[in-house]
Design a protein around this motif. Structure first.
Motif, mmCIF file in Angstrom:
data_model
loop_
_atom_site.group_PDB
_atom_site.id
_atom_site.type_symbol
_atom_site.label_atom_id
_atom_site.label_comp_id
_atom_site.label_asym_id
_atom_site.label_seq_id
_atom_site.Cartn_x
_atom_site.Cartn_y
_atom_site.Cartn_z
ATOM 1 N N SER A 1 75.104 114.407 54.107
ATOM 2 C CA SER A 1 74.541 114.346 55.456
ATOM 3 C C SER A 1 74.130 112.942 55.885
ATOM 4 O O SER A 1 73.866 112.714 57.062
ATOM 5 C CB SER A 1 73.338 115.284 55.560
ATOM 6 N N SER B 1 77.103 105.846 56.308
ATOM 7 C CA SER B 1 77.237 104.746 57.273
ATOM 8 C C SER B 1 78.697 104.567 57.629
ATOM 9 O O SER B 1 79.579 104.729 56.777
ATOM 10 C CB SER B 1 76.700 103.449 56.678
ATOM 11 N N VAL B 2 78.938 104.218 58.893
ATOM 12 C CA VAL B 2 80.301 103.999 59.383
ATOM 13 C C VAL B 2 80.360 102.614 60.019
ATOM 14 O O VAL B 2 79.512 102.271 60.835
ATOM 15 C CB VAL B 2 80.692 105.055 60.442
ATOM 16 N N ILE C 1 83.572 103.767 55.587
ATOM 17 C CA ILE C 1 82.461 104.711 55.504
ATOM 18 C C ILE C 1 81.916 104.674 54.087
ATOM 19 O O ILE C 1 82.690 104.681 53.124
ATOM 20 C CB ILE C 1 82.933 106.137 55.849
ATOM 21 N N SER D 1 78.507 106.085 51.441
ATOM 22 C CA SER D 1 77.329 106.913 51.253
ATOM 23 C C SER D 1 76.883 106.828 49.806
ATOM 24 O O SER D 1 77.712 106.786 48.891
ATOM 25 C CB SER D 1 77.641 108.371 51.594
ATOM 26 N N GLU E 1 84.464 112.784 58.877
ATOM 27 C CA GLU E 1 83.116 113.302 59.107
ATOM 28 C C GLU E 1 83.029 114.789 58.792
ATOM 29 O O GLU E 1 82.041 115.257 58.229
ATOM 30 C CB GLU E 1 82.671 113.017 60.538
ATOM 31 N N LYS E 2 84.072 115.542 59.112
ATOM 32 C CA LYS E 2 84.098 116.974 58.779
ATOM 33 C C LYS E 2 84.127 117.169 57.265
ATOM 34 O O LYS E 2 83.440 118.033 56.723
ATOM 35 C CB LYS E 2 85.288 117.663 59.423
ATOM 36 N N SER F 1 88.600 109.447 61.915
ATOM 37 C CA SER F 1 87.142 109.423 61.756
ATOM 38 C C SER F 1 86.531 110.815 61.791
ATOM 39 O O SER F 1 85.687 111.162 60.956
ATOM 40 C CB SER F 1 86.493 108.566 62.846
ATOM 41 N N LYS F 2 86.923 111.615 62.768
ATOM 42 C CA LYS F 2 86.355 112.975 62.892
ATOM 43 C C LYS F 2 86.730 113.838 61.692
ATOM 44 O O LYS F 2 85.918 114.644 61.231
ATOM 45 C CB LYS F 2 86.810 113.638 64.192
ATOM 46 N N LEU G 1 82.926 115.134 55.018
ATOM 47 C CA LEU G 1 81.584 114.816 54.515
ATOM 48 C C LEU G 1 80.617 115.969 54.777
ATOM 49 O O LEU G 1 79.823 116.331 53.899
ATOM 50 C CB LEU G 1 81.082 113.529 55.161
ATOM 51 N N LYS G 2 80.699 116.564 55.949
ATOM 52 C CA LYS G 2 79.828 117.706 56.273
ATOM 53 C C LYS G 2 80.131 118.880 55.348
ATOM 54 O O LYS G 2 79.213 119.519 54.825
ATOM 55 C CB LYS G 2 80.030 118.115 57.733
#
Length: 104
Positions: free
Chosen positions: A26, A29-30, A62, A64, A17-18, A13-14, A20-21
């Motif tokens: 920005s 949804s998860v 996830i 977007s 998220e990295k 997950s992390k 995506l960043k």
């Protein structure tokens, strides 16, 4: 606009998220989910959560709505992540779906 869909085991997950960043996505949804694979078929959707048979995996779903360029950047970063990963059993999966219409 594109609908970007990503599935991964929860442990990643992390990392997702990295990614995506880094791609400037920005808003996303998860959802926690359980991935199950019951058949040995080679069909892509049967391999959605991994390559072992008959097991359940704590996973994330996830999504977007984002621009085409952001979705493409995420897709490329996920491909790079998977290529550099030592864990080929549980690659991060990404799908890009066109959005024809939306309300505001």
């Amino acid at each position: 606009m594109k609908l970007l869909i990503i599935t991964a085991v929860k442990e990643y997950s992390k990392s997702v998220e990295k990614i995506l960043k880094d791609a400037a996505v920005s808003v996303f949804s998860v959802t926690d989910t359980i991935g199950v694979k019951n058949s040995p078929d080679d069909y892509l959707l049967d391999d959605w959560f991994g390559s072992d048979d008959g097991n359940k995996y704590d996973s994330v779903f996830i999504f977007s709505f984002c621009t085409t360029s952001a979705a493409d950047k995420v897709f490329n970063l996920i491909e790079l992540y998977n290529a550099q990963s030592n864990d080929n059993q549980f690659p991060i999966r990404a799908f890009i779906v066109p959005v024809d219409k939306s309300t505001k």
